[in-house]
Design an enzyme around this catalytic site. Structure first.
Site, PDB file in Angstrom:
ATOM      1  N   HIS A 109      11.448 -43.283  82.169  1.00 26.51           N
ATOM      2  CA  HIS A 109      12.122 -41.872  82.519  1.00 26.51           C
ATOM      3  C   HIS A 109      11.426 -40.839  83.230  1.00 26.51           C
ATOM      4  O   HIS A 109      11.740 -39.646  83.411  1.00 26.51           O
ATOM      5  CB  HIS A 109      12.502 -41.106  81.172  1.00 26.51           C
ATOM      6  N   CYS A 136       7.015 -29.892 100.105  1.00 20.49           N
ATOM      7  CA  CYS A 136       6.427 -30.984  99.541  1.00 20.49           C
ATOM      8  C   CYS A 136       5.199 -31.372 100.312  1.00 20.49           C
ATOM      9  O   CYS A 136       4.901 -30.904 101.561  1.00 20.49           O
ATOM     10  CB  CYS A 136       7.476 -32.228 100.197  1.00 20.49           C
ATOM     11  N   GLY A 175       8.975 -43.627  67.111  1.00 22.27           N
ATOM     12  CA  GLY A 175       9.150 -42.058  67.439  1.00 22.27           C
ATOM     13  C   GLY A 175      10.616 -42.089  68.245  1.00 22.27           C
ATOM     14  O   GLY A 175      10.511 -41.163  69.227  1.00 22.27           O
ATOM     15  N   THR A 176      11.427 -42.861  68.191  1.00 24.81           N
ATOM     16  CA  THR A 176      12.586 -42.563  69.030  1.00 24.81           C
ATOM     17  C   THR A 176      13.929 -42.954  68.257  1.00 24.81           C
ATOM     18  O   THR A 176      14.124 -43.477  67.460  1.00 24.81           O
ATOM     19  CB  THR A 176      12.927 -43.518  70.391  1.00 24.81           C
ATOM     20  N   SER A 177      14.905 -41.980  68.711  1.00 23.94           N
ATOM     21  CA  SER A 177      16.203 -41.909  67.780  1.00 23.94           C
ATOM     22  C   SER A 177      17.003 -43.192  68.387  1.00 23.94           C
ATOM     23  O   SER A 177      17.970 -43.191  67.412  1.00 23.94           O
ATOM     24  CB  SER A 177      17.041 -40.721  68.256  1.00 23.94           C
ATOM     25  N   LEU A 202      10.346 -41.372  61.760  1.00 25.08           N
ATOM     26  CA  LEU A 202      10.152 -40.328  60.780  1.00 25.08           C
ATOM     27  C   LEU A 202      11.283 -40.925  59.736  1.00 25.08           C
ATOM     28  O   LEU A 202      11.224 -40.548  58.685  1.00 25.08           O
ATOM     29  CB  LEU A 202      10.308 -39.052  61.447  1.00 25.08           C
TER      30      LEU A 202
HETATM   31  C1  BV8 Z   1      21.667 -45.282  83.147  1.00 22.93           C
HETATM   32  C2  BV8 Z   1      14.368 -37.603  80.865  1.00 22.93           C
HETATM   33  C3  BV8 Z   1      22.687 -46.653  84.524  1.00 22.93           C
HETATM   34  C4  BV8 Z   1      14.378 -36.354  81.278  1.00 22.93           C
HETATM   35  C5  BV8 Z   1      16.252 -38.666  79.520  1.00 22.93           C
HETATM   36  C6  BV8 Z   1      27.865 -44.895  76.607  1.00 22.93           C
HETATM   37  C7  BV8 Z   1      27.035 -46.064  75.899  1.00 22.93           C
HETATM   38  C8  BV8 Z   1      25.774 -46.470  76.147  1.00 22.93           C
HETATM   39  C9  BV8 Z   1      25.315 -45.845  77.409  1.00 22.93           C
HETATM   40  C10 BV8 Z   1      25.946 -44.683  77.873  1.00 22.93           C
HETATM   41  C11 BV8 Z   1      27.065 -44.038  77.563  1.00 22.93           C
HETATM   42  N1  BV8 Z   1      27.373 -43.210  78.296  1.00 22.93           N
HETATM   43  C12 BV8 Z   1      26.527 -43.045  79.135  1.00 22.93           C
HETATM   44  C13 BV8 Z   1      25.391 -43.845  78.779  1.00 22.93           C
HETATM   45  C14 BV8 Z   1      24.252 -44.051  79.645  1.00 22.93           C
HETATM   46  C15 BV8 Z   1      23.207 -42.890  79.179  1.00 22.93           C
HETATM   47  C16 BV8 Z   1      23.099 -42.778  77.876  1.00 22.93           C
HETATM   48  O1  BV8 Z   1      22.403 -43.684  77.155  1.00 22.93           O
HETATM   49  N2  BV8 Z   1      23.819 -41.801  77.181  1.00 22.93           N
HETATM   50  C17 BV8 Z   1      23.872 -41.662  75.711  1.00 22.93           C
HETATM   51  C18 BV8 Z   1      23.634 -40.414  75.322  1.00 22.93           C
HETATM   52  C19 BV8 Z   1      25.031 -42.239  75.197  1.00 22.93           C
HETATM   53  N3  BV8 Z   1      21.985 -43.291  79.894  1.00 22.93           N
HETATM   54  C20 BV8 Z   1      21.691 -43.006  81.142  1.00 22.93           C
HETATM   55  O2  BV8 Z   1      22.414 -42.360  81.692  1.00 22.93           O
HETATM   56  C21 BV8 Z   1      20.315 -43.678  81.625  1.00 22.93           C
HETATM   57  N4  BV8 Z   1      20.741 -44.144  82.960  1.00 22.93           N
HETATM   58  O3  BV8 Z   1      22.226 -45.909  81.648  1.00 22.93           O
HETATM   59  O4  BV8 Z   1      21.793 -45.623  84.372  1.00 22.93           O
HETATM   60  C22 BV8 Z   1      22.810 -46.926  85.817  1.00 22.93           C
HETATM   61  C23 BV8 Z   1      23.288 -48.152  86.166  1.00 22.93           C
HETATM   62  C24 BV8 Z   1      23.415 -48.394  87.373  1.00 22.93           C
HETATM   63  C25 BV8 Z   1      23.063 -47.427  88.312  1.00 22.93           C
HETATM   64  C26 BV8 Z   1      22.627 -46.152  87.991  1.00 22.93           C
HETATM   65  C27 BV8 Z   1      22.385 -45.898  86.633  1.00 22.93           C
HETATM   66  C28 BV8 Z   1      19.114 -42.818  81.886  1.00 22.93           C
HETATM   67  C29 BV8 Z   1      18.894 -42.070  80.522  1.00 22.93           C
HETATM   68  C30 BV8 Z   1      17.718 -41.232  80.880  1.00 22.93           C
HETATM   69  C31 BV8 Z   1      18.025 -39.980  80.547  1.00 22.93           C
HETATM   70  N5  BV8 Z   1      16.622 -39.019  80.489  1.00 22.93           N
HETATM   71  N6  BV8 Z   1      15.040 -37.865  79.611  1.00 22.93           N
HETATM   72  C32 BV8 Z   1      13.913 -35.430  80.281  1.00 22.93           C
HETATM   73  O5  BV8 Z   1      12.969 -35.711  79.805  1.00 22.93           O
HETATM   74  O6  BV8 Z   1      14.208 -34.186  80.001  1.00 22.93           O
HETATM   75  S1  BV8 Z   1      16.805 -38.885  78.065  1.00 22.93           S
HETATM   76  C33 BV8 Z   1      15.782 -38.278  76.627  1.00 22.93           C
HETATM   77  O7  BV8 Z   1      16.326 -38.467  75.316  1.00 22.93           O
HETATM   78  C34 BV8 Z   1      14.459 -38.554  76.618  1.00 22.93           C
HETATM   79  O8  BV8 Z   1      13.663 -38.989  77.685  1.00 22.93           O
HETATM   80  C35 BV8 Z   1      14.555 -39.700  75.703  1.00 22.93           C
HETATM   81  O9  BV8 Z   1      14.416 -40.869  76.285  1.00 22.93           O
HETATM   82  C36 BV8 Z   1      15.661 -39.926  75.312  1.00 22.93           C
HETATM   83  C37 BV8 Z   1      15.656 -40.148  73.616  1.00 22.93           C
HETATM   84  O10 BV8 Z   1      15.069 -39.377  73.145  1.00 22.93           O
HETATM   85  P1  BV8 Z   1      13.952 -39.581  71.827  1.00 22.93           P
HETATM   86  O11 BV8 Z   1      12.764 -39.756  72.713  1.00 22.93           O
HETATM   87  O12 BV8 Z   1      14.446 -40.627  71.254  1.00 22.93           O
HETATM   88  O13 BV8 Z   1      13.723 -38.334  71.185  1.00 22.93           O
HETATM   89  P2  BV8 Z   1      15.005 -37.788  69.987  1.00 22.93           P
HETATM   90  O14 BV8 Z   1      14.696 -36.183  69.806  1.00 22.93           O
HETATM   91  O15 BV8 Z   1      16.500 -38.183  70.642  1.00 22.93           O
HETATM   92  O16 BV8 Z   1      14.449 -38.578  68.817  1.00 22.93           O
HETATM   93  C38 BV8 Z   1      12.854 -38.506  68.224  1.00 22.93           C
HETATM   94  C39 BV8 Z   1      12.963 -39.354  67.042  1.00 22.93           C
HETATM   95  O17 BV8 Z   1      11.572 -39.088  66.489  1.00 22.93           O
HETATM   96  C40 BV8 Z   1      13.749 -38.950  66.095  1.00 22.93           C
HETATM   97  O18 BV8 Z   1      14.332 -40.148  65.527  1.00 22.93           O
HETATM   98  C41 BV8 Z   1      12.836 -38.579  65.146  1.00 22.93           C
HETATM   99  O19 BV8 Z   1      13.189 -38.787  63.551  1.00 22.93           O
HETATM  100  C42 BV8 Z   1      11.285 -38.854  65.315  1.00 22.93           C
HETATM  101  N7  BV8 Z   1      10.418 -38.234  64.923  1.00 22.93           N
HETATM  102  C43 BV8 Z   1      10.242 -36.799  65.035  1.00 22.93           C
HETATM  103  N8  BV8 Z   1       8.841 -36.410  64.600  1.00 22.93           N
HETATM  104  C44 BV8 Z   1       8.362 -37.580  64.317  1.00 22.93           C
HETATM  105  C45 BV8 Z   1       9.150 -38.675  64.470  1.00 22.93           C
HETATM  106  N9  BV8 Z   1       8.704 -40.025  64.283  1.00 22.93           N
HETATM  107  C46 BV8 Z   1       7.555 -40.199  63.951  1.00 22.93           C
HETATM  108  N10 BV8 Z   1       6.859 -38.971  63.533  1.00 22.93           N
HETATM  109  C47 BV8 Z   1       7.195 -37.638  64.004  1.00 22.93           C
HETATM  110  N11 BV8 Z   1       6.030 -36.807  63.621  1.00 22.93           N
END
Ligand code: BV8
Length: 233
Positions: A109, A136, A175-177, A202
């Site tokens: 990402h 740039c 560490g991903t949801s 977690l």
């Molecule tokens: C794409 C970068 C296609 C910027 C990010 C419907 C169904 C399926 C998919 C989709 C849909 N509608 C839309 C989509 C596609 C969409 C998507 O998935 N949407 C979701 C919301 C449904 N995806 C996209 O758009 C992707 N691109 O599909 O392109 C395409 C095809 C052809 C041509 C062009 C395009 C792009 C997705 C990337 C978005 N960018 N970030 C930035 O960082 O600001 S996403 C962002 O959230 C992060 O990068 C990360 O990847 C993502 C998930 O977050 P996590 O890392 O999991 O963090 P989160 O807080 O959610 O969870 C943390 C976890 O850690 C928890 O579980 C917690 O319990 C745990 N934790 C906490 N503390 C601890 C711990 N674990 C252990 N120890 C601890 N101490």
């Protein structure tokens, strides 16, 4: 001598949480402070570039206030000492894997410390603010954006990731949801290839039911323990 495993590791914001970097979906996390569509989509950037550039400037600046944790360091130890094949894919845009000692990290990402020029489409290492529209380093146009993958944009190096998933023996998610695709679908690709699957998180993620094994707790404890098992053979 057991055949060395080919391992693919996917990390998310939870691996950096104990370093003090906000995750996205926990209480008070990044997405509570901002609406995704306002700060992590191309449309949001076009609508209000100052808001988006300021959001990423704040997160880039926050990197200077935090350190890598034992989970990052354990994954660096695995890279240094494991002689099998290993691919570390991170969804994180922070540089803590590198600051924890990892040298081969695939940022699917993108990265906070990289700038993408929308004129010449070249990337440059970057650690300064962008909100004041600096030129740039390559073409001098004031058209830099954060080199991160927003929703609706294609994550980086997907072919390389899918090729690794198709041939791996072990897929470990840390560490991903499991809320964002295509990363959230990697476990199913690995299972289809006959790999073992392990979740270290977690709490159970949205995709927990896809994993053959899940361990729940802090990454700074679970990851060193797991790496010790792998290196202990
Ligand atoms: C794409 C970068 C296609 C910027 C990010 C419907 C169904 C399926 C998919 C989709 C849909 N509608 C839309 C989509 C596609 C969409 C998507 O998935 N949407 C979701 C919301 C449904 N995806 C996209 O758009 C992707 N691109 O599909 O392109 C395409 C095809 C052809 C041509 C062009 C395009 C792009 C997705 C990337 C978005 N960018 N970030 C930035 O960082 O600001 S996403 C962002 O959230 C992060 O990068 C990360 O990847 C993502 C998930 O977050 P996590 O890392 O999991 O963090 P989160 O807080 O959610 O969870 C943390 C976890 O850690 C928890 O579980 C917690 O319990 C745990 N934790 C906490 N503390 C601890 C711990 N674990 C252990 N120890 C601890 N101490």
């Amino acid at each position: 001598m057991t055949e060395l495993k080919r391992i693919v590791i996917l990390t998310g914001a939870g691996v950096s949480a104990e370093s003090g970097i906000d995750t996205f979906r926990s209480a008070g996390g990044l997405w509570e402070q901002h609406k995704v569509e306002d700060v992590a989509t191309p449309e949001g950037f076009a609508r209000d570039p100052d808001l988006v550039l300021g959001f990423y400037d704040m997160r880039r600046e926050a990197l200077t206030q935090v350190e890598a944790n034992d989970a990052h360091r354990a994954l660096a130890r695995l890279e240094a000492e494991y002689s099998g094949e290993r691919l570390l894919v991170t969804q994180n845009v922070d540089d803590l894997h590198e600051r924890g000692g990892s040298t081969q990290v695939l940022h699917m990402h993108g990265e906070l410390k990289s700038a993408l020029c929308t004129s010449c489409e070249m990337r440059s290492a970057w650690d300064a603010p962008m909100v004041d529209r600096p030129p740039c380093p390559i073409c001098r146009a004031s058209t830099l954006r954060p080199d991160v993958v927003w929703f609706g944009e294609m994550p980086y190096q997907m072919e390389r990731i899918y090729a690794a998933l198709a041939t791996c023996d072990l897929f470990v998610s840390i560490g991903t949801s499991g809320a964002v695709y295509p990363a959230a679908g990697f476990v199913q690709e690995a299972r289809a290839a006959g790999a073992q699957t392990l979740e270290l998180n977690l709490e159970p993620s949205e995709g927990s039911h896809h994993f053959a094994q899940s361990r729940h707790g802090l990454a700074s404890e679970l990851v060193p323990e797991w790496v010790g098992e792998i290196l202990g053979g």
